[in-house]
Scaffold this motif. Structure first.
Motif, short mmCIF file in Angstrom:
data_model
loop_
_atom_site.label_atom_id
_atom_site.label_comp_id
_atom_site.label_asym_id
_atom_site.label_seq_id
_atom_site.Cartn_x
_atom_site.Cartn_y
_atom_site.Cartn_z
N GLN A 1 -13.98 4.57 13.68
CA GLN A 1 -13.38 5.92 13.83
C GLN A 1 -11.83 5.42 14.13
OE1 GLN A 1 -15.49 7.09 17.38
NE2 GLN A 1 -16.48 9.17 15.94
N ARG A 2 -10.90 6.03 13.33
CA ARG A 2 -9.57 5.80 13.57
C ARG A 2 -8.84 6.89 12.73
NH1 ARG A 2 -8.48 0.33 9.91
NH2 ARG A 2 -9.57 1.17 7.84
N ALA A 3 -7.77 7.59 13.42
CA ALA A 3 -6.79 8.49 12.65
C ALA A 3 -5.80 7.82 11.58
CB ALA A 3 -6.26 9.18 13.57
N LEU A 4 -6.00 8.03 10.52
CA LEU A 4 -5.12 7.47 9.57
C LEU A 4 -4.70 8.65 8.41
CD1 LEU A 4 -7.03 4.22 8.60
CD2 LEU A 4 -4.95 4.37 9.68
N LEU A 5 -3.64 8.65 7.92
CA LEU A 5 -3.08 9.16 6.63
C LEU A 5 -3.79 8.59 5.54
CD1 LEU A 5 0.53 9.25 7.17
CD2 LEU A 5 -0.85 11.17 7.38
N TRP B 1 3.67 1.72 -7.03
CA TRP B 1 3.50 2.69 -5.95
C TRP B 1 3.16 4.11 -6.59
CZ3 TRP B 1 5.83 6.99 -4.91
CH2 TRP B 1 7.29 7.45 -5.38
N GLN B 2 3.69 4.64 -7.56
CA GLN B 2 3.46 6.11 -8.06
C GLN B 2 2.14 6.05 -8.61
OE1 GLN B 2 6.26 3.96 -8.92
NE2 GLN B 2 8.10 5.16 -9.23
N SER B 3 1.66 5.05 -9.42
CA SER B 3 0.28 5.08 -9.79
C SER B 3 -0.60 5.01 -8.70
CB SER B 3 0.01 4.16 -10.98
OG SER B 3 0.09 2.72 -10.48
N ALA B 4 -0.65 4.36 -7.66
CA ALA B 4 -1.34 3.99 -6.56
C ALA B 4 -1.38 5.37 -5.70
CB ALA B 4 -0.74 3.02 -5.72
N LEU B 5 -0.27 6.19 -5.60
CA LEU B 5 -0.25 7.30 -5.07
C LEU B 5 -1.22 8.42 -5.87
CD1 LEU B 5 1.00 9.33 -2.88
CD2 LEU B 5 2.85 9.83 -4.55
N GLU B 6 -0.96 8.33 -7.02
CA GLU B 6 -2.06 9.33 -7.58
C GLU B 6 -3.31 8.95 -7.40
OE1 GLU B 6 -2.94 10.99 -12.36
OE2 GLU B 6 -0.96 10.35 -11.58
N ALA B 7 -3.68 7.55 -7.80
CA ALA B 7 -5.05 7.14 -7.37
C ALA B 7 -5.61 7.40 -6.03
CB ALA B 7 -5.07 5.65 -7.62
N ALA B 8 -4.80 7.55 -4.96
CA ALA B 8 -5.23 7.66 -3.46
C ALA B 8 -5.43 8.99 -3.33
CB ALA B 8 -3.91 7.40 -2.56
N TYR C 1 2.52 -6.69 5.41
CA TYR C 1 2.39 -5.40 4.85
C TYR C 1 3.72 -4.70 4.45
CZ TYR C 1 -2.08 -5.58 7.53
OH TYR C 1 -3.45 -5.91 7.93
N ARG C 2 3.46 -4.32 3.21
CA ARG C 2 4.40 -3.51 2.71
C ARG C 2 4.03 -2.12 2.43
NH1 ARG C 2 9.63 -3.66 0.04
NH2 ARG C 2 9.74 -2.13 -1.71
N VAL C 3 4.63 -0.94 3.18
CA VAL C 3 3.97 0.23 3.05
C VAL C 3 4.77 1.31 2.60
CG1 VAL C 3 2.73 1.96 4.41
CG2 VAL C 3 2.37 -0.46 5.01
N HIS C 4 4.42 2.03 1.70
CA HIS C 4 5.32 3.12 0.93
C HIS C 4 4.66 4.55 1.50
CE1 HIS C 4 6.91 0.67 -2.37
NE2 HIS C 4 5.84 -0.04 -2.34
N GLU C 5 5.30 5.24 2.59
CA GLU C 5 4.93 6.28 3.01
C GLU C 5 5.65 7.48 2.30
OE1 GLU C 5 4.86 8.94 7.16
OE2 GLU C 5 4.16 6.75 6.91
N VAL C 6 4.78 8.40 1.43
CA VAL C 6 5.39 9.18 0.53
C VAL C 6 4.88 10.75 1.30
CG1 VAL C 6 5.66 9.93 -1.62
CG2 VAL C 6 5.14 7.58 -1.05
N MET D 1 0.98 -1.08 0.07
CA MET D 1 0.08 -0.03 -0.17
C MET D 1 0.90 1.06 0.02
SD MET D 1 -1.62 0.16 4.04
CE MET D 1 -2.07 -1.45 3.59
N VAL D 2 0.03 2.36 -0.30
CA VAL D 2 0.81 3.64 -0.57
C VAL D 2 0.11 4.52 0.70
CG1 VAL D 2 1.14 5.94 -1.57
CG2 VAL D 2 1.73 3.59 -2.79
N ARG D 3 0.86 5.12 1.72
CA ARG D 3 0.61 5.96 2.49
C ARG D 3 0.75 7.47 2.21
NH1 ARG D 3 2.17 3.99 8.03
NH2 ARG D 3 0.50 2.39 7.47
N VAL D 4 -0.16 8.37 2.26
CA VAL D 4 0.29 9.74 1.70
C VAL D 4 0.24 10.74 2.92
CG1 VAL D 4 -0.68 11.59 0.12
CG2 VAL D 4 -1.10 9.22 -0.45
N ARG D 5 1.27 11.02 2.91
CA ARG D 5 1.68 12.16 4.28
C ARG D 5 1.54 13.73 3.53
NH1 ARG D 5 2.51 12.27 9.37
NH2 ARG D 5 3.78 13.72 10.34
N MET D 6 0.10 14.13 3.33
CA MET D 6 -0.02 15.40 2.61
C MET D 6 -0.06 16.43 3.64
SD MET D 6 -3.16 16.46 0.08
CE MET D 6 -2.67 15.43 -1.12
N VAL D 7 0.85 17.61 3.36
CA VAL D 7 1.17 18.69 4.28
C VAL D 7 0.81 19.90 3.44
CG1 VAL D 7 2.68 20.09 5.43
CG2 VAL D 7 2.80 17.51 6.02
N ALA D 8 0.13 20.86 4.22
CA ALA D 8 -0.22 22.18 3.71
C ALA D 8 -0.07 23.42 4.67
CB ALA D 8 -1.77 22.24 3.07
#
Length: 214
Positions: A72-76, A87-94, A136-141, A42-49
């Protein structure tokens, strides 16, 4: 033993069949001990603004599944890497499916810091499928919103940092994969995780391997 599948917050055997054969979200292997092992990437998106001069991270805090059950749970924002995906295409899809952005908005207003992508691997008993051991194999980006005040970013609560909701698919008992998710913007010092039960499982899980990919 699949007797606990579909009970409470657990997913059903039908849902597992859907993951395996309909969308290719996971696979099954035989572990070294001869047990069935579910394999998920899976890909986990750590999006910051930047919101009023302070960096905030996007996280979901409530999920309503296709059949009306809530969790109820806190998740990226996260998405599985389906068969045939990268993982790149999954990131955009996320970003498109989970957050409701368009591909054009992702490409024009999000900076994806591939140099800081980390990869984490661990084996633990699945919470979604009780008793089923899962690797689990997790890409955090890390991802940064380039221009939070852009008109198109209003759909994700920017620039004010409002809570927002995204409906993926159409809720209904026959529509496996449909979700309604509620999101908020939290301080970057807050690290979203799973619930307390999962946190305790992680403490006793198999050793975790983590690395930053350069």
């Amino acid at each position: 033993d699949t007797s606990a599948f579909g009970v409470g917050a657990a997913k059903s055997l039908h849902h597992l069949h859907w993951e395996l054969h309909k969308v290719g979200e996971c696979s099954l292997e035989e572990s070294k001990g001869g047990k069935l092992l579910r394999v998920v990437e899976m890909v986990r998106v750590r999006m910051v603004a930047d919101i009023f001069g302070e960096p905030k991270v996007c996280m979901s805090y409530l999920e309503v599944r296709h059949d009306g059950r809530q969790k109820q749970r806190a998740l990226l924002p996260v998405r599985k890497v389906c068969k045939g995906d990268t993982w790149q295409s999954a990131l955009e899809a996320a970003c498109v499916e989970r957050l409701g952005l368009t591909s054009e908005e992702v490409q024009s207003n999000l900076f994806i810091d591939e140099a800081q992508r980390s990869v984490r691997e661990e084996v633990q008993v699945s919470q979604g499928y009780p008793g089923l051991e899962t690797r689990y194999r997790v890409h955090e980006v890390p991802v940064r919103v380039v221009e939070p005040s852009h008109d198109t970013m209003g759909k994700i609560g920017l620039p004010e940092g409002r809570d927002f909701a995204v409906l993926e698919g159409k809720l209904g008992t026959a529509n496996i994969g449909a979700h309604l998710r509620l999101f908020s913007w939290a301080p970057t010092t807050f690290m979203p995780s799973l619930d307390k039960d999962t946190a305790s499982k992680q403490a006793t899980a198999a050793p975790v391997k983590e690395r930053v990919v350069r």
